[in-house]
Motif scaffolding. Structure first.
Motif, PDB file in Angstrom:
ATOM      1  N   VAL A   2     -23.641 -23.423 -46.137  1.00  0.00           N
ATOM      2  CA  VAL A   2     -25.090 -23.342 -46.382  1.00  0.00           C
ATOM      3  C   VAL A   2     -25.552 -23.668 -47.623  1.00  0.00           C
ATOM      4  CG1 VAL A   2     -26.983 -21.663 -46.753  1.00  0.00           C
ATOM      5  CG2 VAL A   2     -25.229 -21.228 -44.987  1.00  0.00           C
ATOM      6  N   GLN A   3     -26.566 -24.817 -47.787  1.00  0.00           N
ATOM      7  CA  GLN A   3     -27.091 -25.342 -49.062  1.00  0.00           C
ATOM      8  C   GLN A   3     -27.932 -24.488 -49.484  1.00  0.00           C
ATOM      9  OE1 GLN A   3     -25.568 -28.378 -49.879  1.00  0.00           O
ATOM     10  NE2 GLN A   3     -24.256 -28.025 -48.200  1.00  0.00           N
ATOM     11  N   THR A   4     -28.176 -24.618 -51.009  1.00  0.00           N
ATOM     12  CA  THR A   4     -29.188 -24.043 -51.781  1.00  0.00           C
ATOM     13  C   THR A   4     -30.312 -24.907 -52.235  1.00  0.00           C
ATOM     14  OG1 THR A   4     -28.057 -24.331 -53.892  1.00  0.00           O
ATOM     15  CG2 THR A   4     -27.743 -22.459 -52.469  1.00  0.00           C
ATOM     16  N   TRP A   5     -31.458 -24.455 -52.581  1.00  0.00           N
ATOM     17  CA  TRP A   5     -32.428 -25.492 -53.086  1.00  0.00           C
ATOM     18  C   TRP A   5     -31.837 -26.352 -54.136  1.00  0.00           C
ATOM     19  CZ3 TRP A   5     -32.166 -20.264 -53.190  1.00  0.00           C
ATOM     20  CH2 TRP A   5     -31.949 -19.634 -54.436  1.00  0.00           C
ATOM     21  N   ARG A   6     -32.619 -27.637 -54.128  1.00  0.00           N
ATOM     22  CA  ARG A   6     -32.094 -28.713 -54.897  1.00  0.00           C
ATOM     23  C   ARG A   6     -32.818 -28.576 -56.378  1.00  0.00           C
ATOM     24  NH1 ARG A   6     -33.294 -29.706 -49.821  1.00  0.00           N
ATOM     25  NH2 ARG A   6     -32.010 -31.054 -48.567  1.00  0.00           N
ATOM     26  N   HIS A   7     -33.702 -27.989 -56.614  1.00  0.00           N
ATOM     27  CA  HIS A   7     -34.368 -27.503 -57.980  1.00  0.00           C
ATOM     28  C   HIS A   7     -34.814 -26.413 -58.170  1.00  0.00           C
ATOM     29  CE1 HIS A   7     -34.132 -31.986 -58.288  1.00  0.00           C
ATOM     30  NE2 HIS A   7     -34.829 -32.316 -57.253  1.00  0.00           N
ATOM     31  N   LEU A  56     -25.536 -14.488 -37.329  1.00  0.00           N
ATOM     32  CA  LEU A  56     -24.046 -14.761 -36.827  1.00  0.00           C
ATOM     33  C   LEU A  56     -23.570 -13.547 -36.263  1.00  0.00           C
ATOM     34  CD1 LEU A  56     -23.079 -17.790 -39.169  1.00  0.00           C
ATOM     35  CD2 LEU A  56     -23.528 -17.846 -36.573  1.00  0.00           C
ATOM     36  N   LEU A  57     -24.004 -12.456 -37.123  1.00  0.00           N
ATOM     37  CA  LEU A  57     -23.305 -11.172 -36.847  1.00  0.00           C
ATOM     38  C   LEU A  57     -23.923 -10.370 -35.597  1.00  0.00           C
ATOM     39  CD1 LEU A  57     -22.329  -9.843 -40.444  1.00  0.00           C
ATOM     40  CD2 LEU A  57     -20.751 -10.560 -38.352  1.00  0.00           C
ATOM     41  N   GLY A  58     -25.192 -10.808 -34.879  1.00  0.00           N
ATOM     42  CA  GLY A  58     -25.526 -10.570 -33.817  1.00  0.00           C
ATOM     43  C   GLY A  58     -26.976  -9.897 -33.839  1.00  0.00           C
ATOM     44  N   ALA A  59     -27.759 -10.272 -35.103  1.00  0.00           N
ATOM     45  CA  ALA A  59     -29.203  -9.590 -35.260  1.00  0.00           C
ATOM     46  C   ALA A  59     -30.054 -10.557 -34.169  1.00  0.00           C
ATOM     47  CB  ALA A  59     -29.452 -10.087 -36.414  1.00  0.00           C
ATOM     48  N   ALA A  60     -30.767  -9.726 -33.693  1.00  0.00           N
ATOM     49  CA  ALA A  60     -31.898  -9.742 -32.529  1.00  0.00           C
ATOM     50  C   ALA A  60     -32.650 -10.662 -33.132  1.00  0.00           C
ATOM     51  CB  ALA A  60     -32.557  -8.715 -31.876  1.00  0.00           C
ATOM     52  N   HIS A  61     -33.326 -10.801 -34.341  1.00  0.00           N
ATOM     53  CA  HIS A  61     -34.390 -11.482 -34.937  1.00  0.00           C
ATOM     54  C   HIS A  61     -34.106 -11.308 -36.315  1.00  0.00           C
ATOM     55  CE1 HIS A  61     -38.388 -13.545 -35.029  1.00  0.00           C
ATOM     56  NE2 HIS A  61     -38.509 -12.594 -36.069  1.00  0.00           N
ATOM     57  N   VAL A  62     -34.420 -12.597 -37.027  1.00  0.00           N
ATOM     58  CA  VAL A  62     -34.450 -12.674 -38.563  1.00  0.00           C
ATOM     59  C   VAL A  62     -35.788 -13.332 -38.980  1.00  0.00           C
ATOM     60  CG1 VAL A  62     -33.048 -13.503 -40.421  1.00  0.00           C
ATOM     61  CG2 VAL A  62     -31.717 -12.724 -38.450  1.00  0.00           C
ATOM     62  N   LEU A  63     -36.203 -12.651 -39.896  1.00  0.00           N
ATOM     63  CA  LEU A  63     -37.322 -13.293 -40.488  1.00  0.00           C
ATOM     64  C   LEU A  63     -36.862 -13.535 -41.864  1.00  0.00           C
ATOM     65  CD1 LEU A  63     -40.499 -13.849 -40.639  1.00  0.00           C
ATOM     66  CD2 LEU A  63     -40.669 -11.512 -41.690  1.00  0.00           C
ATOM     67  N   ALA A  64     -36.895 -14.951 -42.408  1.00  0.00           N
ATOM     68  CA  ALA A  64     -36.614 -15.406 -43.658  1.00  0.00           C
ATOM     69  C   ALA A  64     -37.949 -15.651 -44.515  1.00  0.00           C
ATOM     70  CB  ALA A  64     -36.027 -16.606 -43.632  1.00  0.00           C
ATOM     71  N   VAL A  65     -38.152 -14.966 -45.464  1.00  0.00           N
ATOM     72  CA  VAL A  65     -39.338 -15.089 -46.501  1.00  0.00           C
ATOM     73  C   VAL A  65     -39.027 -15.731 -47.687  1.00  0.00           C
ATOM     74  CG1 VAL A  65     -41.464 -14.021 -47.399  1.00  0.00           C
ATOM     75  CG2 VAL A  65     -40.422 -13.350 -45.082  1.00  0.00           C
ATOM     76  N   ASP A  66     -39.776 -16.780 -48.363  1.00  0.00           N
ATOM     77  CA  ASP A  66     -39.765 -17.161 -49.706  1.00  0.00           C
ATOM     78  C   ASP A  66     -40.876 -17.578 -50.082  1.00  0.00           C
ATOM     79  OD1 ASP A  66     -36.840 -17.771 -51.318  1.00  0.00           O
ATOM     80  OD2 ASP A  66     -38.898 -18.520 -52.036  1.00  0.00           O
ATOM     81  N   LEU A  67     -41.320 -17.419 -51.516  1.00  0.00           N
ATOM     82  CA  LEU A  67     -42.599 -18.008 -51.842  1.00  0.00           C
ATOM     83  C   LEU A  67     -42.323 -19.381 -52.258  1.00  0.00           C
ATOM     84  CD1 LEU A  67     -43.094 -15.358 -54.706  1.00  0.00           C
ATOM     85  CD2 LEU A  67     -44.498 -15.539 -52.838  1.00  0.00           C
ATOM     86  N   ASP A  68     -41.290 -19.945 -52.379  1.00  0.00           N
ATOM     87  CA  ASP A  68     -41.180 -21.463 -52.490  1.00  0.00           C
ATOM     88  C   ASP A  68     -40.902 -22.375 -51.397  1.00  0.00           C
ATOM     89  OD1 ASP A  68     -40.432 -23.819 -53.647  1.00  0.00           O
ATOM     90  OD2 ASP A  68     -38.679 -23.302 -54.460  1.00  0.00           O
ATOM     91  N   PRO A  69     -41.721 -23.117 -51.123  1.00  0.00           N
ATOM     92  CA  PRO A  69     -41.781 -24.066 -49.740  1.00  0.00           C
ATOM     93  C   PRO A  69     -40.826 -24.907 -49.884  1.00  0.00           C
ATOM     94  CG  PRO A  69     -44.060 -24.237 -51.042  1.00  0.00           C
ATOM     95  CD  PRO A  69     -43.258 -23.360 -51.914  1.00  0.00           C
ATOM     96  N   ALA A  70     -40.255 -25.360 -50.930  1.00  0.00           N
ATOM     97  CA  ALA A  70     -38.928 -26.196 -51.088  1.00  0.00           C
ATOM     98  C   ALA A  70     -37.724 -25.385 -50.664  1.00  0.00           C
ATOM     99  CB  ALA A  70     -38.909 -26.742 -52.573  1.00  0.00           C
ATOM    100  N   ALA A  71     -37.653 -24.077 -50.864  1.00  0.00           N
ATOM    101  CA  ALA A  71     -36.609 -23.080 -50.583  1.00  0.00           C
ATOM    102  C   ALA A  71     -36.593 -23.126 -49.222  1.00  0.00           C
ATOM    103  CB  ALA A  71     -36.557 -21.811 -51.063  1.00  0.00           C
ATOM    104  N   LEU A  72     -37.714 -23.039 -48.740  1.00  0.00           N
ATOM    105  CA  LEU A  72     -38.049 -22.851 -46.949  1.00  0.00           C
ATOM    106  C   LEU A  72     -37.465 -23.787 -46.282  1.00  0.00           C
ATOM    107  CD1 LEU A  72     -41.370 -20.753 -46.937  1.00  0.00           C
ATOM    108  CD2 LEU A  72     -38.968 -19.954 -46.420  1.00  0.00           C
ATOM    109  N   GLU A  73     -37.746 -25.195 -46.705  1.00  0.00           N
ATOM    110  CA  GLU A  73     -37.230 -26.263 -46.367  1.00  0.00           C
ATOM    111  C   GLU A  73     -35.698 -26.417 -46.174  1.00  0.00           C
ATOM    112  OE1 GLU A  73     -38.831 -30.110 -47.939  1.00  0.00           O
ATOM    113  OE2 GLU A  73     -40.941 -29.104 -48.104  1.00  0.00           O
TER     114      GLU A  73
END
Length: 82
Positions: A2-7, A56-73
């Motif tokens: 898994v990559q992290t944000w670039r800046h 990967l551990l079987g969650a039915a639905h995952v919602l990922a939230v972040d304020l930073d659009p670059a992190a979301l990309e």
């Protein structure tokens, strides 16, 4: 992996969750309540390591939230790989 944000933005206090800590958190959550079929919110998701792990551990639905659009990309790119 898994990559992290670039800046990372210091004003948002961005820092990646190390893989060993992410694994411990996910396994603890799975042992406590079970992630199978769970609804999971990864708040301040950054690269999405916890959300991806929950899926990967079987969650039915995952919602990922972040304020930073670059992190979301980056999180979206990571999700495509898994």
């Amino acid at each position: 992996g898994v990559q992290t944000w670039r800046h990372p933005k210091s004003e948002l206090e961005q820092y990646p969750t190390p893989p060993d800590i992410a694994a411990h958190m996910l396994l603890a959550a799975d042992a406590e309540d079970g992630l199978e079929d769970a609804l999971v919110a990864d708040l301040g998701c950054g690269g999405g390591v916890l959300g991806i792990g929950a899926a990967l551990l079987g969650a039915a639905h995952v919602l990922a939230v972040d304020l930073d659009p670059a992190a979301l990309e980056v999180a979206a790119e990571n999700v495509e790989e898994f």
